[in-house]
Motif scaffolding. Structure first.
Motif, PDB file in Angstrom:
ATOM      1  N   ASP A   3       0.839  -1.272  -0.013  1.00  0.00           N
ATOM      2  CA  ASP A   3      -0.071   0.032  -0.118  1.00  0.00           C
ATOM      3  C   ASP A   3       0.913   1.276  -0.135  1.00  0.00           C
ATOM      4  N   GLU A   6       0.096   6.769  -2.106  1.00  0.00           N
ATOM      5  CA  GLU A   6      -0.742   7.367  -3.440  1.00  0.00           C
ATOM      6  C   GLU A   6      -2.077   6.588  -3.205  1.00  0.00           C
ATOM      7  N   ASP A   7      -1.898   5.067  -3.170  1.00  0.00           N
ATOM      8  CA  ASP A   7      -3.230   4.241  -3.220  1.00  0.00           C
ATOM      9  C   ASP A   7      -4.002   4.456  -2.008  1.00  0.00           C
ATOM     10  N   TYR A  10      -6.060   7.669  -2.569  1.00  0.00           N
ATOM     11  CA  TYR A  10      -6.713   7.469  -3.575  1.00  0.00           C
ATOM     12  C   TYR A  10      -8.285   6.836  -3.062  1.00  0.00           C
ATOM     13  N   ASP A  11      -8.024   5.862  -2.384  1.00  0.00           N
ATOM     14  CA  ASP A  11      -8.986   5.002  -1.800  1.00  0.00           C
ATOM     15  C   ASP A  11      -9.780   5.949  -0.889  1.00  0.00           C
TER      16      ASP A  11
END
Length: 152
Positions: A3, A6-7, A10-11
């Protein structure tokens, strides 16, 4: 899969969008205000990867609450001013800790056998025990695991 910040962001932003879109589902104005306060609090929780993961867990459950039209604990109270606590202790039906030693003692004393789900699980059911249990409906978990073949 790792993880990245950035991810995780985004979530969080996606769930924030969903929460804002579904705010009219909440019937009580007080619930709407509490949900907005929680969203503002969660938007500031980005100091570390672990905090961001915890923030995303809170965001997910907030979206579920808003979607259902009624806030459930911990969202019935204003968000804490301190850093986020572990969500597992706050959510209803949260994970029950599986103490395998207690299972062994219970079985040795003639008690009932450990559930098949725990017996068949490679980790003794620890992962499944840490998952939220819905109040109504069904809980489904599917895993695909590949074992390395023995080379002869």
């Amino acid at each position: 899969m790792t993880d990245t910040a950035e991810d995780l962001n985004y979530d969080c932003n996606y769930n924030m969008f969903l929460a804002k879109t579904m705010l009219p589902n909440l019937n009580k104005n007080d619930d709407k205000h509490k949900a907005i306060r929680w969203m503002k609090k969660l938007a500031t929780c980005n100091k570390s990867i672990e905090e961001m993961k915890l923030r995303n867990d809170f965001m997910y459950y907030l979206v579920v609450n808003i979607q259902q039209g009624e806030l459930q604990p911990p969202f019935t109270e204003p968000p804490p001013t301190s850093p986020l606590p572990d969500i597992a202790h706050l959510l209803p039906g949260g994970p029950a800790e599986v103490n395998l030693d207690e299972w062994k003692e219970h079985a040795a004393s003639g008690g009932t056998k450990k559930p098949m789900l725990y017996e068949k699980s490679p980790d003794g059911g620890a992962f499944l025990a840490a998952q939220p249990v819905p109040r109504c409906g069904a809980f489904c978990y599917l895993a695909v695991v590949a074992k390395e073949s023995k080379k002869e």
